[in-house]
Design a protein around this motif. Structure first.
Motif, mmCIF file in Angstrom:
data_model
loop_
_atom_site.group_PDB
_atom_site.id
_atom_site.type_symbol
_atom_site.label_atom_id
_atom_site.label_comp_id
_atom_site.label_asym_id
_atom_site.label_seq_id
_atom_site.Cartn_x
_atom_site.Cartn_y
_atom_site.Cartn_z
ATOM 1 N N THR A 56 0.843 -1.206 0.000
ATOM 2 C CA THR A 56 0.000 0.000 0.000
ATOM 3 C C THR A 56 0.877 1.254 0.000
ATOM 4 O OG1 THR A 56 -0.130 0.001 2.421
ATOM 5 C CG2 THR A 56 -1.891 -1.145 1.216
ATOM 6 N N ASP B 109 0.630 5.314 0.969
ATOM 7 C CA ASP B 109 -0.144 6.360 1.634
ATOM 8 C C ASP B 109 -0.198 7.634 0.792
ATOM 9 O OD1 ASP B 109 -0.560 4.683 3.771
ATOM 10 O OD2 ASP B 109 1.192 5.423 4.884
ATOM 11 N N GLU B 110 -1.058 8.554 1.225
ATOM 12 C CA GLU B 110 -1.181 9.836 0.516
ATOM 13 C C GLU B 110 0.118 10.618 0.511
ATOM 14 O OE1 GLU B 110 -3.627 11.226 -1.096
ATOM 15 O OE2 GLU B 110 -5.266 9.819 -0.721
ATOM 16 N N PRO C 202 -1.819 6.778 -4.424
ATOM 17 C CA PRO C 202 -2.083 6.096 -3.155
ATOM 18 C C PRO C 202 -3.056 4.929 -3.337
ATOM 19 C CG PRO C 202 -3.334 8.124 -3.288
ATOM 20 C CD PRO C 202 -2.453 8.111 -4.496
#
Length: 330
Positions: A30, A32-33, A52
């Protein structure tokens, strides 16, 4: 007793389970922003992921992921701040100005990672390179600036020049960093005695500038008043010029009319002009006209009566008499 074949089977199953677990765990990641990811395939950079969310890749050790922040970083040059406490490093910030004075200059540099592969592999320590480059750029600009500019009104120009030079040097090093902004924190003199002397000089200069500004203000005020008075005088003079010009034109017109009348009846016009002139010169005198035969006639002023009639004033009407009757009773 467990057979050797069973041991091999159990060992193989264990390795298979481990491989399946590793595959299940390392095939997704993943972002993140505030992050960006770099994908490596057998150690070689394949792509950069900045979107993201959940992403998939080949399992380890075929592909690996390294994440870097997309946020803006701050480089503190000449000082460090931790837990609200500030520690200065005067040996790093001491530099010479263009007019051979010593100052201490601190700076904050705002930067961010714009090319993750270059940031990771074009230099061993990009942050150290950025710190050294900041020192070089700041010393170069301070070394070509006057101390007055560094301490007072020239800070904005120095900041702009440092930012331009620092950005150019970082682009030449090609380490995947972009400079967003630079800000001078403290620019001061090295000791209290020098600071005091410079403060006195600065105060004197400010006082001189204040006096000069006040003098210019007074000068502008007086100039405006003088210009206003001059404009008023010119306006009045133009008004008088126009009035006199129009009056002269009127006098010329009257004279032309009198001259025309004179050409028609010279004697009558001459007598009338003489009588009118005497009337203006001697307004309260009674005039008498003498005939050639010695008889006397009183001159009757018609114009004052005409004026009284035009204005509508209540005046006493005088009936003219021929006081100059002849001795024969005519």
């Amino acid at each position: 007793m467990i057979s050797l074949k069973r041991i091999y089977i159990l060992t193989g199953l264990a390795f298979l389970i481990i491989i399946l677990l590793i595959t299940a765990i390392t095939t997704w990641y993943t972002v993140d922003e505030s992050d960006q990811a770099v994908i490596h395939t057998f150690g070689k950079v394949e792509e950069t992921v900045i979107e993201p969310g959940l992403h998939f890749k080949l399992p380890w050790p075929i592909q690996t992921v390294e994440k870097l922040s997309k946020e803006t970083f701050s480089l503190q040059f000449g000082f460090s701040e931790s837990n609200g406490e500030v520690q200065d490093y005067p040996r790093e910030t001491k530099m010479i100005t263009g007019d051979e004075n010593i100052v201490l200059a601190d700076m904050v540099v705002q930067w961010k990672i714009t090319n993750p592969p270059k940031y990771l592999y074009n230099a061993d320590n990009p942050k150290e390179i950025l710190y050294d480059t900041t020192s070089a750029a700041l010393r170069s600009i301070i070394g070509s600036s006057a101390i007055d500019d560094a301490l007072t009104s020239g800070k904005a120009v120095i900041e702009g020049d440092v930012r331009d030079l620092l950005s150019k040097l970082i682009d030449n090093y090609d380490i995947g960093i972009s400079i967003l902004a630079v800000k001078l924190q403290d620019v001061e003199l090295p000791n209290s005695e020098v600071r005091k002397a410079f403060t006195e000089v600065t105060d004197a200069r400010e006082t001189a500038n204040t006096k000069v500004n006040e003098a210019r203000k007074y000068e502008n005020k007086r100039m405006n008043e003088a210009n206003g008075e001059a404009a008023a005088i010119l306006s009045k003079a133009n008004g008088e010029k126009i009035a006199r010009t129009e009056g002269a034109h009127g006098d010329v017109a009257v004279f032309d009319k009198l001259y025309n009348e004179y050409k028609k009846n010279p004697e009558v016009t001459k007598d009338r002009l003489i009588i009118e002139t005497l009337e203006r010169v001697l307004p309260n005198a009674e005039m008498y006209i003498m005939n050639d035969d010695g008889n006397t006639l009183k001159y009757f002023p018609i114009r004052p009566l005409e004026k009284e009639k035009e204005t509508g004033n209540e005046t006493e009407k005088v009936t003219p008499k021929e006081e100059g009757e002849t001795k024969d009773g005519k």
